[in-house]
Enzyme design. Structure first.
Site, PDB file in Angstrom:
ATOM      1  N   SER A 138      -2.851  -7.729  -4.454  1.00  0.00           N
ATOM      2  CA  SER A 138      -3.760  -8.153  -5.528  1.00  0.00           C
ATOM      3  C   SER A 138      -4.336  -9.498  -5.123  1.00  0.00           C
ATOM      4  CB  SER A 138      -2.954  -8.317  -6.822  1.00  0.00           C
ATOM      5  OG  SER A 138      -3.689  -9.058  -7.780  1.00  0.00           O
ATOM      6  N   TYR A 151       4.794 -11.352 -11.211  1.00  0.00           N
ATOM      7  CA  TYR A 151       3.810 -10.430 -10.620  1.00  0.00           C
ATOM      8  C   TYR A 151       3.158 -11.059  -9.385  1.00  0.00           C
ATOM      9  CZ  TYR A 151      -0.259  -7.428 -10.053  1.00  0.00           C
ATOM     10  OH  TYR A 151      -1.212  -6.585  -9.527  1.00  0.00           O
TER      11      TYR A 151
HETATM   12  N1  LIG Z   1      -5.918  -2.876 -12.144  1.00  0.00           N
HETATM   13  C1  LIG Z   1      -6.002  -4.072 -11.620  1.00  0.00           C
HETATM   14  O1  LIG Z   1      -6.752  -4.942 -12.120  1.00  0.00           O
HETATM   15  C2  LIG Z   1      -5.229  -4.395 -10.364  1.00  0.00           C
HETATM   16  C3  LIG Z   1      -5.619  -5.515  -9.628  1.00  0.00           C
HETATM   17  C4  LIG Z   1      -4.920  -5.831  -8.474  1.00  0.00           C
HETATM   18  C5  LIG Z   1      -3.884  -5.040  -8.057  1.00  0.00           C
HETATM   19  N2  LIG Z   1      -3.512  -3.956  -8.791  1.00  0.00           N
HETATM   20  C6  LIG Z   1      -2.378  -3.148  -8.292  1.00  0.00           C
HETATM   21  O2  LIG Z   1      -2.822  -1.825  -8.128  1.00  0.00           O
HETATM   22  C7  LIG Z   1      -1.700  -0.950  -8.172  1.00  0.00           C
HETATM   23  C8  LIG Z   1      -2.033   0.238  -9.070  1.00  0.00           C
HETATM   24  O3  LIG Z   1      -2.167  -0.226 -10.402  1.00  0.00           O
HETATM   25  P1  LIG Z   1      -3.300   0.282 -11.398  1.00  0.00           P
HETATM   26  O4  LIG Z   1      -4.208  -0.849 -11.634  1.00  0.00           O
HETATM   27  O5  LIG Z   1      -3.870   1.561 -10.933  1.00  0.00           O
HETATM   28  O6  LIG Z   1      -2.420   0.450 -12.727  1.00  0.00           O
HETATM   29  P2  LIG Z   1      -1.976   1.739 -13.560  1.00  0.00           P
HETATM   30  O7  LIG Z   1      -3.181   2.456 -14.044  1.00  0.00           O
HETATM   31  O8  LIG Z   1      -1.006   1.203 -14.559  1.00  0.00           O
HETATM   32  O9  LIG Z   1      -1.230   2.656 -12.495  1.00  0.00           O
HETATM   33  C9  LIG Z   1       0.067   2.373 -12.035  1.00  0.00           C
HETATM   34  C10 LIG Z   1       0.628   3.581 -11.317  1.00  0.00           C
HETATM   35  O10 LIG Z   1       1.961   3.259 -10.886  1.00  0.00           O
HETATM   36  C11 LIG Z   1       2.850   4.260 -11.374  1.00  0.00           C
HETATM   37  N3  LIG Z   1       4.152   3.697 -11.692  1.00  0.00           N
HETATM   38  C12 LIG Z   1       4.436   2.710 -12.577  1.00  0.00           C
HETATM   39  N4  LIG Z   1       5.762   2.509 -12.637  1.00  0.00           N
HETATM   40  C13 LIG Z   1       6.334   3.404 -11.775  1.00  0.00           C
HETATM   41  C14 LIG Z   1       7.671   3.705 -11.405  1.00  0.00           C
HETATM   42  N5  LIG Z   1       8.708   3.051 -11.943  1.00  0.00           N
HETATM   43  N6  LIG Z   1       7.888   4.684 -10.509  1.00  0.00           N
HETATM   44  C15 LIG Z   1       6.843   5.377  -9.972  1.00  0.00           C
HETATM   45  N7  LIG Z   1       5.566   5.133 -10.273  1.00  0.00           N
HETATM   46  C16 LIG Z   1       5.313   4.161 -11.167  1.00  0.00           C
HETATM   47  C17 LIG Z   1       2.181   4.815 -12.629  1.00  0.00           C
HETATM   48  O11 LIG Z   1       2.587   6.156 -12.864  1.00  0.00           O
HETATM   49  P3  LIG Z   1       3.718   6.630 -13.910  1.00  0.00           P
HETATM   50  O12 LIG Z   1       3.576   5.780 -15.129  1.00  0.00           O
HETATM   51  O13 LIG Z   1       3.361   8.066 -14.099  1.00  0.00           O
HETATM   52  O14 LIG Z   1       5.005   6.463 -13.176  1.00  0.00           O
HETATM   53  C18 LIG Z   1       0.709   4.805 -12.218  1.00  0.00           C
HETATM   54  O15 LIG Z   1       0.417   5.955 -11.474  1.00  0.00           O
HETATM   55  C19 LIG Z   1      -0.519  -1.798  -8.645  1.00  0.00           C
HETATM   56  O16 LIG Z   1       0.282  -2.124  -7.539  1.00  0.00           O
HETATM   57  C20 LIG Z   1      -1.186  -3.034  -9.220  1.00  0.00           C
HETATM   58  O17 LIG Z   1      -0.351  -4.156  -9.149  1.00  0.00           O
HETATM   59  C21 LIG Z   1      -4.168  -3.618  -9.924  1.00  0.00           C
END
Ligand SMILES: NC(=O)c1ccc[n+]([C@@H]2O[C@H](COP(=O)([O-])OP(=O)(O)OC[C@H]3O[C@@H](n4cnc5c(N)ncnc54)[C@H](OP(=O)(O)O)[C@@H]3O)[C@@H](O)[C@H]2O)c1
Length: 262
Positions: A138, A151
């Protein structure tokens, strides 16, 4: 046809990786906890792009979860050419006031599972002298972040670890890319329990997850070690810390991220 294993594939950036890689004719192994969402996505992508899509339902924050996923892949005789360590979450608030269990679960998911999967899948990639890993960090990785302290620290780990792996493996023809997105359309902010005032005042436009994924795959094709997606504001956020005294930097970030409700 190459095979990609994507963690956190049930929504957000992980689901966007699944869609884009299926479009690029990759077979897929989708990993997350939500079986219904994974099965639905698998059926859609199989039908639309005529690729093979397997599902592994796994809570990756459980101890040994990465090994369990790897063992399933080996038992089924699947080969992973691209590992996307994407699953992760954040938690907004004053560290001491937030539940300790949630912070430790974050370390298990954002760090331990990613390390475990990287180590296990690198063995075969290094033997074959081919393969790639994308680790999702991130822009939070570039500076300490009050109110997102755990985080940002987990993502700083992911960035440092991934860049080191890139250098160790580049001469073997193995790509390791650290993807550093800025604010992206997904469930991230709801899961992290951002307060209403932060959601409205942060002012930064959310980038579609599909755009983040296309930029990541472009960077992987060029064998870059890291990529900051989302345009110039995110480039400034990622590079500013190098130019500022650390104490001034963290004080400024504290002001920006302090909730109006406090
Ligand atoms: N969105 C942003 O602004 C942003 C910015 C920078 C970085 N990121 C990073 O991008 C990545 C993806 O996040 P996202 O933004 O797409 O958020 P999201 O929509 O909340 O997706 C998170 C994913 O991780 C899975 N997950 C969560 N806890 C888990 C567990 N205990 N075991 C297995 N799977 C798990 C969730 O699936 P289930 O709930 O079905 O398990 C979901 O598929 C993360 O690493 C986040 O830190 C996001």
């Amino acid at each position: 046809m190459p095979t990609a294993l994507i963690t956190g594939a049930s929504g957000g950036i992980g689901a966007a990786f699944a869609a884009e890689l299926a479009k690029r004719q990759h077979n897929l192994i989708l990993v997350a906890r939500s079986e219904d969402k994974l099965q639905q996505l698998a059926a859609t992508l199989q039908q639309q792009f005529k690729v093979r899509v397997e599902v592994i339902v796994q809570d990756l924050s459980a101890p040994g979860a990465g090994t369990a996923v790897f063992d399933t892949v080996v038992k089924k005789g699947w080969r992973v050419d691209l590992l996307v360590n994407n699953a992760g979450f954040g938690d907004y608030g004053v560290f001491a006031d937030r539940p300790l269990a949630k912070q430790l679960t974050m370390v298990q998911l954002n760090i331990v599972a990613l390390v475990e999967l990287s180590h296990l899948f690198l063995q075969g990639m290094r033997q074959r002298k081919s393969g790639s890993i994308i680790n999702v960090a991130s822009i939070a990785a570039f500076q300490p972040m009050p109110y997102l302290s755990m985080y940002a620290a987990t993502k700083a780990f992911v960035l440092s670890f991934s860049e080191a792996l890139w250098a160790e493996n580049k001469d073997l023809g193995i790509g390791v890319l650290c993807l550093c997105p800025g604010p992206t359309e997904s469930e991230f902010f709801a899961v992290a329990e951002f307060p209403q005032s932060m959601a409205s005042s942060s002012g930064q436009k959310l980038v579609p997850a599909a755009e983040v994924v296309r930029d990541a795959l472009k960077a992987l094709d060029k064998n870059e070690s890291n990529v900051v997606t989302g345009g110039i504001p995110n480039q400034i956020i990622a590079n500013m810390p190098r130019l500022m005294p650390r104490e001034l930097l963290v004080k400024s970030v504290e002001k920006v991220f302090r909730a109006k409700e406090e």
